[in-house]
Design an enzyme around this catalytic site. Structure first.
Site, mmCIF file in Angstrom:
data_model
loop_
_atom_site.group_PDB
_atom_site.id
_atom_site.type_symbol
_atom_site.label_atom_id
_atom_site.label_comp_id
_atom_site.label_asym_id
_atom_site.label_seq_id
_atom_site.Cartn_x
_atom_site.Cartn_y
_atom_site.Cartn_z
ATOM 1 N N LYS A 106 0.863 -1.188 0.000
ATOM 2 C CA LYS A 106 0.000 0.000 0.000
ATOM 3 C C LYS A 106 0.894 1.231 0.000
ATOM 4 C CE LYS A 106 -3.278 -2.052 3.098
ATOM 5 N NZ LYS A 106 -3.499 -2.128 4.497
ATOM 6 N N ARG A 114 6.511 1.747 6.698
ATOM 7 C CA ARG A 114 5.902 1.264 7.935
ATOM 8 C C ARG A 114 6.521 -0.096 8.271
ATOM 9 N NH1 ARG A 114 0.861 -2.466 8.961
ATOM 10 N NH2 ARG A 114 0.812 -2.239 11.199
ATOM 11 N N HIS A 116 0.658 -1.216 16.780
ATOM 12 C CA HIS A 116 -0.165 -0.039 16.426
ATOM 13 C C HIS A 116 0.393 1.245 17.051
ATOM 14 C CE1 HIS A 116 -3.825 -2.990 16.312
ATOM 15 N NE2 HIS A 116 -3.367 -2.828 15.074
ATOM 16 N N ASN A 152 -9.651 -4.584 12.860
ATOM 17 C CA ASN A 152 -9.608 -6.029 12.721
ATOM 18 C C ASN A 152 -8.632 -6.590 13.755
ATOM 19 O OD1 ASN A 152 -10.408 -8.354 11.561
ATOM 20 N ND2 ASN A 152 -8.810 -8.311 9.997
ATOM 21 N N ILE A 154 -13.499 -0.002 13.802
ATOM 22 C CA ILE A 154 -14.616 -0.129 14.749
ATOM 23 C C ILE A 154 -14.724 1.135 15.603
ATOM 24 C CG2 ILE A 154 -15.444 -1.419 16.758
ATOM 25 C CD1 ILE A 154 -14.051 -3.928 15.537
#
Ligand code: ADP
Length: 402
Positions: A14, A91, A180, A211, A332
């Site tokens: 990505k 990343r 994260h 997720n 979420i």
């Protein structure tokens, strides 16, 4: 300054291209099915044009080539030449105990990164391939590694130590690293801006619920503790990961179900969590639909999620001796008002109260998307995460001073 942010996975890559003078994304895209066949989806965010193409991608080198070609394409591109890319930020999921700050790619950094293969093989090998692809196509462009684990490196020893035989843990670099981190860092810094007190006095709990999900206690701008551990399996229930369980369950299941050492990791990462409990899906939207149709196991999976988040909020408030703010972020956290409501429900004792109306209408609010009630002692914010921007900023800071 134009900075390309790359997130290389095993079969995907990505990317986002930033104009850092305005901190704006000019183009973004995804190379999929690398080493299978190859598919590119590229979006020019200046003129809105979208390019999709089947392009052979036997490795990350061809994927990098496809990405660069799209970026400089006459119709779909945003730059005239690849030389206009000033730097690339990668990343990286795991830096181990060795790499805890943004790091310039050179032979030494690559050698150290190779040590992390042992700790996170599924991510580090694709990262190395993505870096290799960029080096092959843009050999003179500076590249920077930005680690998901960096923000958590400030955790105190009592939080990161795995309480098993110290000698064995030290020998194999077994400790809690968290994950994260770039997201927790971004949303906690954003939240701190909106609390009317000096950052060093702030006590923030960040709930990255996607997720994969993790929760962090951020005290004075530093991570006091985080729910993911040695690997992203630790913590709360996730889409297909179980989260923390009694460790004795693992060898017990291996024996009873005849699952090998090689397969047990995959089983706990891919078959458990919301999927395993509900039997429905890894996607919370599907689980909720099933729950609303009367599926009891789906309702149980939802309840376990809410219960787990509440437990972390309670324990992190205790270890920080207070709480100024709870932040919800990721798929979420940003989108699911039911989850936020269920988590904050019955938290008056901690001084947390939700404004249900605002919670249901987050899109009509503005930053920091404050959904707490007027008389809530603790703020509740919904802050969209932006890991790519953090990586681009870190990359810029490092290459500017070269
Ligand atoms: P990843 O960890 O793969 O980056 P995301 O942050 O994209 O995951 O989050 C994926 C989760 O977000 C899924 O469980 C999905 O159900 C949930 N989600 C995404 N959009 C919505 C939405 N509009 N409403 C409720 N849940 C959502």
């Amino acid at each position: 300054m134009n900075i390309l942010v790359v997130n290389a996975g095993s079969s995907s890559l990505k990317y986002q291209l930033f104009d850092m003078d305005k901190e704006q994304v000019m183009a973004k895209g995804l190379c999929e099915r690398i080493a299978i066949d190859g598919k590119l989806t590229h979006k020019n965010l200046v003129n809105g044009k979208v390019l999709t193409a089947d392009i052979s991608m036997p490795s990350h080198v061809e994927a990098t080539r496809a990405m660069i070609d799209a970026i400089i394409d006459k119709e779909y591109g945003v730059l005239e030449s690849m030389n206009q890319i000033d730097a690339i930020g990668h990343r990286v999921v795991q830096g181990g105990p060795w790499l805890t700050k943004p790091t310039l790619v050179n032979d030494e950094a690559i050698e150290i990164l190779k040590r992390c293969v042992d700790l996170a093989p599924l991510h580090t090998i694709p990262h190395l391939q993505g870096i290799g692809g960029c080096t092959a196509i843009l050999p003179d462009c500076p590249q920077v590694l930005v680690f998901d684990t960096s923000f958590h490196a400030t955790m105190p020893e009592k939080a990161y130590t795995v309480p098993m035989v110290k000698e064995v843990c030290d020998k194999h670099n077994i400790r809690r690293y968290g994950a994260h981190g770039t997201s927790h860092r971004y949303v906690s810094a954003e939240a701190a801006k909106y609390l009317n007190k000096p950052e060093e006095d702030t006590k923030i709990i960040t709930c990255h619920l996607g997720n994969g999900s993790s929760i962090s206690a951020v005290k004075g701008g530093k991570v006091a503790d985080t729910s993911m551990g040695f690997t992203p399996l630790d913590g709360i229930i996730m889409g297909s990961r179980c989260g923390a369980v009694d460790p004795a369950v693992v060898p017990f299941i291996m024996q009873k179900e005849n699952i090998s050492v090689d397969d047990i990791g995959n089983w706990m990462n891919k078959k458990c969590g919301l999927l395993g409990v509900s039997g429905v899906s890894t996607d919370l939207r599907d689980v909720k639909n099933a729950m609303n149709d009367g599926n009891e196991n789906a309702a149980l999976a939802f309840d376990i999620l809410i219960y787990g988040i509440k437990k972390y909020i309670g324990s992190y408030t205790a270890i920080m001796n207070g709480l100024d703010c709870i932040v919800f972020t990721a798929g979420i956290g940003e989108n699911d008002a039911d989850v936020r409501e269920a988590v904050i429900n019955d938290m008056e004792y901690l001084g947390v109260k939700l404004d249900s109306e605002k919670n249901r209408n987050v899109s009509s609010l503005s930053a920091p998307w404050d959904i707490s009630a007027e008389d809530s002692k603790v703020k509740v914010f919904v802050i969209p995460t932006n890991e790519e921007l953090v990586i681009a900023r870190d990359t810029k800071n490092l290459v500017e001073n070269l």
